[in-house]
Design an enzyme around this catalytic site. Structure first.
Site, PDB file in Angstrom:
ATOM      1  N   HIS A   1       0.180  -1.244   0.015  1.00 25.09           N
ATOM      2  CA  HIS A   1      -0.058  -0.203   0.029  1.00 25.09           C
ATOM      3  C   HIS A   1       0.811   1.067  -0.382  1.00 25.09           C
ATOM      4  O   HIS A   1       1.446   1.622   0.407  1.00 25.09           O
ATOM      5  CB  HIS A   1      -1.329  -0.023   1.500  1.00 25.09           C
ATOM      6  CG  HIS A   1      -0.218   0.077   2.458  1.00 25.09           C
ATOM      7  ND1 HIS A   1       0.444  -0.680   2.642  1.00 25.09           N
ATOM      8  CD2 HIS A   1      -0.386   0.976   3.075  1.00 25.09           C
ATOM      9  CE1 HIS A   1       1.218  -0.559   4.380  1.00 25.09           C
ATOM     10  NE2 HIS A   1       0.324   0.660   4.672  1.00 25.09           N
TER      11      HIS A   1
ATOM     12  N   ASP B   1       0.047   4.640   2.238  1.00 29.34           N
ATOM     13  CA  ASP B   1       0.484   5.417   2.784  1.00 29.34           C
ATOM     14  C   ASP B   1      -1.629   7.003   2.455  1.00 29.34           C
ATOM     15  O   ASP B   1      -1.167   7.222   1.913  1.00 29.34           O
ATOM     16  CB  ASP B   1       0.199   6.402   3.949  1.00 29.34           C
ATOM     17  CG  ASP B   1       1.415   5.019   4.570  1.00 29.34           C
ATOM     18  OD1 ASP B   1       0.883   3.752   4.770  1.00 29.34           O
ATOM     19  OD2 ASP B   1       1.945   4.811   5.292  1.00 29.34           O
TER      20      ASP B   1
ATOM     21  N   ARG C   1       5.512   6.682  13.755  1.00 28.26           N
ATOM     22  CA  ARG C   1       5.381   7.319  12.273  1.00 28.26           C
ATOM     23  C   ARG C   1       4.944   8.835  12.298  1.00 28.26           C
ATOM     24  O   ARG C   1       3.691   8.875  12.751  1.00 28.26           O
ATOM     25  CB  ARG C   1       4.977   6.587  11.453  1.00 28.26           C
ATOM     26  CG  ARG C   1       4.669   6.748  10.259  1.00 28.26           C
ATOM     27  CD  ARG C   1       3.528   5.996   9.085  1.00 28.26           C
ATOM     28  NE  ARG C   1       2.444   6.322   9.465  1.00 28.26           N
ATOM     29  CZ  ARG C   1       1.345   5.409   9.258  1.00 28.26           C
ATOM     30  NH1 ARG C   1       1.807   4.518   8.665  1.00 28.26           N
ATOM     31  NH2 ARG C   1       0.216   6.373   9.200  1.00 28.26           N
TER      32      ARG C   1
ATOM     33  N   HIS D   1       4.459   0.560  -0.072  1.00 25.14           N
ATOM     34  CA  HIS D   1       5.416  -0.485   1.727  1.00 25.14           C
ATOM     35  C   HIS D   1       4.339  -1.654   2.530  1.00 25.14           C
ATOM     36  O   HIS D   1       3.094  -1.950   1.995  1.00 25.14           O
ATOM     37  CB  HIS D   1       6.374   0.519   2.575  1.00 25.14           C
ATOM     38  CG  HIS D   1       5.215   0.827   3.112  1.00 25.14           C
ATOM     39  ND1 HIS D   1       4.784   2.204   2.468  1.00 25.14           N
ATOM     40  CD2 HIS D   1       4.555   1.287   4.215  1.00 25.14           C
ATOM     41  CE1 HIS D   1       3.888   3.029   3.459  1.00 25.14           C
ATOM     42  NE2 HIS D   1       3.420   2.020   4.716  1.00 25.14           N
TER      43      HIS D   1
END
Length: 289
Positions: free
Chosen positions: A98, A100, A273, A258
């Site tokens: 995917h 993000d 993150r 990723h």
């Protein structure tokens, strides 16, 4: 600062650099950003930095975004805590290829991820170069998808397991945006294959050029979509990073996908993150078209 490419396709490791220093040094930050545009994901070891430094470095790229489901650290808005533990069930969103938050009208420009705690083995993350994935498509496929657009959905992903009222409220807050299937990178001008696990369907496939009869639409569009999504699965486009505490990754969310490998249960895996607010994607016709 030195750097070493990790594969022939994507990724480089930065050596002899501290991101806390880079958060305060515009020239050093500019070097890192230039390498990010070239290699698409950068990796670092031994980054014993504070959360404030983590946030300050990410904010060099732009303002940070919150996550409507995961939330942020109470003292550091925009720093999302992705914590897994033996008593917390695995979700289904990280272990899919995917990009993000493409369910936003303006998906993140990029992300800065730091490992707080990880299993002794397992829990790696992989990235794929979606510029290369586009470049190596057959020419007839490139022609077919040049002007296609597609929907991306938070309702069909994060919302799927929610009670219907909560799911519909989430969709009302984040209506499914439409993005070009081939995106132009706003800084490099590269063409990027821009479909992933959040993509649900094409919105302009059902035309005379693609569909002879209505019956053609469902298999024709679905098979093409799955073919495009599978391009991220090609090992030649990928890099794989093994985490250690205080390791970090910086990636360009506009040109990569990723996949967080969930092979480590029942261990702890704690990641933090910072996602940087991006811009609305535009297609081959250019911005404003």
């Amino acid at each position: 600062m030195k750097f070493e490419p990790l594969t022939a396709s994507i990724g480089a490791e930065l050596i002899n650099v501290n991101l806390g220093d880079a958060s305060r040094d515009p020239a050093l930050f500019a070097e890192i950003k230039a390498l990010l545009l070239e290699y698409k994901v950068l990796f670092l070891r031994d980054q014993d930095i504070t959360r404030a430094e983590h946030v300050a470095f990410a904010e060099r790229f732009g303002k940070l975004e919150d996550h409507p489901v995961a939330g942020s650290h109470p003292e550091h808005p925009g720093l999302v805590q992705i914590y897994k533990s033996p008593d917390q069930p695995m979700d289904r969103y990280e272990n899919a290829w995917h990009t993000d938050a493409t369910w936003r009208e303006a998906p993140p420009m990029g992300c800065v991820l730091r490992c707080v705690e990880c299993p002794p083995v397992g829990g790696d993350t992989m990235w794929a170069n979606m510029v290369l994935a586009y470049e190596r498509l057959p020419e007839d496929i490139k022609a077919k998808i040049a002007h296609l657009r597609a929907r991306h959905s938070i309702e069909a992903s994060f919302g799927a397991a929610m009670p219907i009222e909560k799911r519909l409220a989430l969709k009302a807050q984040y209506p499914d945006p439409e993005h070009p299937v081939v995106r132009l990178h706003p800084e490099t001008g590269e063409k990027v294959l821009f479909v992933n696990a959040f993509t649900t369907h094409f919105t302009n496939f059902h035309t005379l050029a693609n569909v002879r009869f209505g019956q053609d639409y469902a298999p024709g569009a679905a098979e093409l979509m799955q073919y495009l999504i599978r391009q991220a699965f090609v090992p030649e486009y990928q890099v794989r990073w093994r985490w250690k505490p205080n390791s970090m990754a910086i990636w360009d969310n506009r040109s990569t996908q990723h996949y967080a490998v969930m092979d480590y249960a029942p261990c702890h895996r704690k990641m933090e993150r910072a996602g940087i607010i991006g811009d609305k994607p535009y297609g081959l016709e250019g911005p404003g078209a």
